[in-house]
Design a protein around this motif. Structure first.
Motif, PDB file in Angstrom:
ATOM      1  N   ALA A 103       0.865  -1.186   0.000  1.00 37.33           N
ATOM      2  CA  ALA A 103       0.000   0.000   0.000  1.00 37.33           C
ATOM      3  C   ALA A 103       0.897   1.230   0.000  1.00 37.33           C
ATOM      4  CB  ALA A 103      -0.902   0.008   1.217  1.00 37.33           C
ATOM      5  N   VAL A 104       0.660   2.106  -0.964  1.00 38.26           N
ATOM      6  CA  VAL A 104       1.444   3.326  -1.092  1.00 38.26           C
ATOM      7  C   VAL A 104       0.522   4.519  -0.864  1.00 38.26           C
ATOM      8  CG1 VAL A 104       2.888   4.707  -2.642  1.00 38.26           C
ATOM      9  CG2 VAL A 104       2.954   2.197  -2.758  1.00 38.26           C
ATOM     10  N   GLU A 105       0.973   5.430  -0.010  1.00 40.13           N
ATOM     11  CA  GLU A 105       0.159   6.617   0.279  1.00 40.13           C
ATOM     12  C   GLU A 105       0.172   7.550  -0.932  1.00 40.13           C
ATOM     13  OE1 GLU A 105      -0.446   8.799   4.389  1.00 40.13           O
ATOM     14  OE2 GLU A 105       1.513   9.254   3.528  1.00 40.13           O
ATOM     15  N   SER A 106      -1.008   7.869  -1.466  1.00 42.58           N
ATOM     16  CA  SER A 106      -1.079   8.745  -2.644  1.00 42.58           C
ATOM     17  C   SER A 106      -1.377  10.188  -2.270  1.00 42.58           C
ATOM     18  CB  SER A 106      -2.138   8.235  -3.620  1.00 42.58           C
ATOM     19  OG  SER A 106      -3.412   8.243  -3.026  1.00 42.58           O
ATOM     20  N   SER A 107      -2.056  10.399  -1.161  1.00 39.68           N
ATOM     21  CA  SER A 107      -2.300  11.773  -0.692  1.00 39.68           C
ATOM     22  C   SER A 107      -2.593  11.740   0.799  1.00 39.68           C
ATOM     23  CB  SER A 107      -3.456  12.418  -1.448  1.00 39.68           C
ATOM     24  OG  SER A 107      -4.667  11.768  -1.169  1.00 39.68           O
ATOM     25  N   VAL A 108      -2.265  12.841   1.440  1.00 37.36           N
ATOM     26  CA  VAL A 108      -2.484  12.970   2.878  1.00 37.36           C
ATOM     27  C   VAL A 108      -3.673  13.886   3.095  1.00 37.36           C
ATOM     28  CG1 VAL A 108      -1.493  13.815   5.032  1.00 37.36           C
ATOM     29  CG2 VAL A 108      -0.083  12.566   3.416  1.00 37.36           C
ATOM     30  N   GLY A 109      -4.570  13.477   3.966  1.00 36.00           N
ATOM     31  CA  GLY A 109      -5.769  14.258   4.244  1.00 36.00           C
ATOM     32  C   GLY A 109      -5.625  15.122   5.480  1.00 36.00           C
ATOM     33  N   ASN A 110      -6.640  15.934   5.700  1.00 31.96           N
ATOM     34  CA  ASN A 110      -6.687  16.821   6.856  1.00 31.96           C
ATOM     35  C   ASN A 110      -8.120  16.800   7.381  1.00 31.96           C
ATOM     36  OD1 ASN A 110      -6.735  18.878   8.700  1.00 31.96           O
ATOM     37  ND2 ASN A 110      -5.804  20.405   7.360  1.00 31.96           N
ATOM     38  N   SER A 111      -8.352  16.105   8.477  1.00 31.04           N
ATOM     39  CA  SER A 111      -9.710  15.962   9.014  1.00 31.04           C
ATOM     40  C   SER A 111     -10.234  17.255   9.631  1.00 31.04           C
ATOM     41  CB  SER A 111      -9.749  14.836  10.049  1.00 31.04           C
ATOM     42  OG  SER A 111      -8.910  15.152  11.149  1.00 31.04           O
ATOM     43  N   ALA A 112      -9.386  18.266   9.793  1.00 36.95           N
ATOM     44  CA  ALA A 112      -9.821  19.554  10.336  1.00 36.95           C
ATOM     45  C   ALA A 112     -10.288  20.519   9.245  1.00 36.95           C
ATOM     46  CB  ALA A 112      -8.689  20.194  11.138  1.00 36.95           C
ATOM     47  N   MET A 113     -10.232  20.099   7.985  1.00 40.76           N
ATOM     48  CA  MET A 113     -10.682  20.979   6.886  1.00 40.76           C
ATOM     49  C   MET A 113     -12.136  21.390   7.108  1.00 40.76           C
ATOM     50  SD  MET A 113      -8.366  21.495   4.525  1.00 40.76           S
ATOM     51  CE  MET A 113      -9.377  22.011   3.174  1.00 40.76           C
ATOM     52  N   THR A 114     -12.428  22.644   6.769  1.00 39.27           N
ATOM     53  CA  THR A 114     -13.787  23.149   6.912  1.00 39.27           C
ATOM     54  C   THR A 114     -14.110  24.093   5.757  1.00 39.27           C
ATOM     55  OG1 THR A 114     -15.337  24.158   8.469  1.00 39.27           O
ATOM     56  CG2 THR A 114     -13.117  25.096   8.394  1.00 39.27           C
ATOM     57  N   TRP A 115     -15.288  24.649   5.759  1.00 36.96           N
ATOM     58  CA  TRP A 115     -15.751  25.519   4.685  1.00 36.96           C
ATOM     59  C   TRP A 115     -14.948  26.812   4.613  1.00 36.96           C
ATOM     60  CZ3 TRP A 115     -19.885  24.526   1.378  1.00 36.96           C
ATOM     61  CH2 TRP A 115     -20.608  23.366   1.652  1.00 36.96           C
ATOM     62  N   GLU A 116     -14.595  27.215   3.416  1.00 39.52           N
ATOM     63  CA  GLU A 116     -14.054  28.551   3.171  1.00 39.52           C
ATOM     64  C   GLU A 116     -15.218  29.528   3.323  1.00 39.52           C
ATOM     65  OE1 GLU A 116     -11.295  29.170  -0.297  1.00 39.52           O
ATOM     66  OE2 GLU A 116     -13.004  30.341  -0.988  1.00 39.52           O
ATOM     67  N   ARG A 117     -14.960  30.691   3.944  1.00 39.81           N
ATOM     68  CA  ARG A 117     -16.033  31.670   4.194  1.00 39.81           C
ATOM     69  C   ARG A 117     -15.635  33.025   3.624  1.00 39.81           C
ATOM     70  NH1 ARG A 117     -19.608  30.216   8.186  1.00 39.81           N
ATOM     71  NH2 ARG A 117     -19.903  32.371   8.841  1.00 39.81           N
ATOM     72  N   THR A 118     -16.557  33.632   2.894  1.00 40.77           N
ATOM     73  CA  THR A 118     -16.333  34.965   2.342  1.00 40.77           C
ATOM     74  C   THR A 118     -17.379  35.913   2.905  1.00 40.77           C
ATOM     75  OG1 THR A 118     -15.418  34.055   0.305  1.00 40.77           O
ATOM     76  CG2 THR A 118     -16.179  36.335   0.234  1.00 40.77           C
ATOM     77  N   ASN A 119     -16.916  36.912   3.673  1.00 42.59           N
ATOM     78  CA  ASN A 119     -17.770  37.955   4.240  1.00 42.59           C
ATOM     79  C   ASN A 119     -17.700  39.167   3.320  1.00 42.59           C
ATOM     80  OD1 ASN A 119     -18.419  37.086   7.219  1.00 42.59           O
ATOM     81  ND2 ASN A 119     -16.306  36.507   6.812  1.00 42.59           N
ATOM     82  N   THR A 120     -18.843  39.638   2.854  1.00 45.20           N
ATOM     83  CA  THR A 120     -18.875  40.782   1.946  1.00 45.20           C
ATOM     84  C   THR A 120     -19.807  41.848   2.494  1.00 45.20           C
ATOM     85  OG1 THR A 120     -18.517  39.327   0.057  1.00 45.20           O
ATOM     86  CG2 THR A 120     -19.328  41.529  -0.418  1.00 45.20           C
ATOM     87  N   THR A 121     -19.327  43.097   2.487  1.00 50.64           N
ATOM     88  CA  THR A 121     -20.141  44.264   2.832  1.00 50.64           C
ATOM     89  C   THR A 121     -20.164  45.163   1.612  1.00 50.64           C
ATOM     90  OG1 THR A 121     -19.426  44.104   5.130  1.00 50.64           O
ATOM     91  CG2 THR A 121     -20.393  46.198   4.430  1.00 50.64           C
ATOM     92  N   ASP A 122     -21.344  45.687   1.289  1.00 47.58           N
ATOM     93  CA  ASP A 122     -21.492  46.536   0.114  1.00 47.58           C
ATOM     94  C   ASP A 122     -22.369  47.730   0.463  1.00 47.58           C
ATOM     95  OD1 ASP A 122     -21.227  46.618  -3.031  1.00 47.58           O
ATOM     96  OD2 ASP A 122     -23.293  47.165  -2.556  1.00 47.58           O
ATOM     97  N   LEU A 123     -21.925  48.910   0.043  1.00 47.34           N
ATOM     98  CA  LEU A 123     -22.693  50.141   0.172  1.00 47.34           C
ATOM     99  C   LEU A 123     -22.859  50.703  -1.225  1.00 47.34           C
ATOM    100  CD1 LEU A 123     -23.982  52.415   1.867  1.00 47.34           C
ATOM    101  CD2 LEU A 123     -21.709  53.445   2.011  1.00 47.34           C
ATOM    102  N   GLY A 124     -24.101  50.943  -1.631  1.00 45.82           N
ATOM    103  CA  GLY A 124     -24.331  51.368  -3.004  1.00 45.82           C
ATOM    104  C   GLY A 124     -25.307  52.520  -3.115  1.00 45.82           C
ATOM    105  N   LEU A 125     -25.140  53.276  -4.190  1.00 46.05           N
ATOM    106  CA  LEU A 125     -26.025  54.386  -4.535  1.00 46.05           C
ATOM    107  C   LEU A 125     -26.337  54.262  -6.012  1.00 46.05           C
ATOM    108  CD1 LEU A 125     -27.355  57.178  -3.911  1.00 46.05           C
ATOM    109  CD2 LEU A 125     -25.159  58.199  -4.573  1.00 46.05           C
ATOM    110  N   GLU A 126     -27.624  54.351  -6.365  1.00 48.74           N
ATOM    111  CA  GLU A 126     -28.000  54.304  -7.775  1.00 48.74           C
ATOM    112  C   GLU A 126     -29.099  55.327  -8.033  1.00 48.74           C
ATOM    113  OE1 GLU A 126     -30.929  50.597  -8.289  1.00 48.74           O
ATOM    114  OE2 GLU A 126     -29.010  50.024  -7.373  1.00 48.74           O
ATOM    115  N   PHE A 127     -29.050  55.908  -9.241  1.00 47.32           N
ATOM    116  CA  PHE A 127     -30.071  56.878  -9.643  1.00 47.32           C
ATOM    117  C   PHE A 127     -29.956  57.126 -11.135  1.00 47.32           C
ATOM    118  CE2 PHE A 127     -26.366  59.204  -8.198  1.00 47.32           C
ATOM    119  CZ  PHE A 127     -26.131  60.112  -9.218  1.00 47.32           C
ATOM    120  N   SER A 128     -30.991  57.729 -11.691  1.00 48.29           N
ATOM    121  CA  SER A 128     -31.008  58.121 -13.102  1.00 48.29           C
ATOM    122  C   SER A 128     -31.220  59.616 -13.182  1.00 48.29           C
ATOM    123  CB  SER A 128     -32.143  57.424 -13.857  1.00 48.29           C
ATOM    124  OG  SER A 128     -31.958  56.037 -13.860  1.00 48.29           O
ATOM    125  N   VAL A 129     -30.475  60.241 -14.097  1.00 47.89           N
ATOM    126  CA  VAL A 129     -30.623  61.671 -14.356  1.00 47.89           C
ATOM    127  C   VAL A 129     -31.198  61.801 -15.762  1.00 47.89           C
ATOM    128  CG1 VAL A 129     -29.474  63.902 -14.559  1.00 47.89           C
ATOM    129  CG2 VAL A 129     -28.672  62.229 -12.870  1.00 47.89           C
TER     130      VAL A 129
END
Length: 168
Positions: free
Chosen positions: A97-123
């Protein structure tokens, strides 16, 4: 499995709020890390619908101020990154048996926090304007961390990195 809940409310065609919640389950993570919980909330104010804006109503249309915040999740691409993987191979006339890859049991979801402030209008009829400022922080970034080659493999899947993006 995934579950989604959403709520939207608009009052007097001026004030709006939206909220979302999502729970995602993935077998690509070890038990205890399989579920990710993500949400968002946003609010808007249609200021051109206010009575004090009536004098400008002939040339200023569809004016809205927006603010939102939310968290998104990203799962790892590898199916079995949380566990070591092996394959059978002939070694000096024997099967080994040959090890092909090593795992990580502590892996978890990547998280992206986004804040957006916007202004829209028509002239008038010919000019539409939309301005946004955003700040995006990605943490628990899915990353293949390089390790010493003497270990027999070149990288280990981790949640080691952070990245910030911001702009107008």
């Amino acid at each position: 499995d995934s579950y989604l809940a959403t709520f939207t409310y608009m009052y007097a065609e001026k004030y709006g709020i939206t909220a979302n919640y999502r729970a995602d389950g993935s077998s690509r993570y070890a038990k205890g890390h399989r579920w990710g919980h993500f949400g968002s909330v946003g609010a808007s104010w249609s200021f051109t619908n206010e009575s004090f804006m009536e004098p400008a109503s002939e040339w200023l249309k569809d004016g809205k101020l927006r603010l939102s915040w939310g968290v998104l999740g990203n799962q790892i691409n590898s199916l079995y990154a949380y566990t070591n993987m092996y394959y059978l191979s002939p070694v000096v006339g024997q099967v080994g048996a040959v090890e092909s890859s090593v795992g990580n049991s502590a892996m978890t979801w990547e998280r992206t926090n986004t804040t957006d402030l916007g202004l829209e209008f028509s002239v008038g009829k010919y000019l539409d304007v939309e301005l946004d400022y955003f700040y995006k922080l990605t943490d628990n970034l899915l990353f293949a961390r390089a390790v010493a080659p003497s270990l027999g493999y070149s990288s280990l899947p981790t949640n080691d990195a952070k990245m910030v993006n911001q702009g107008v």
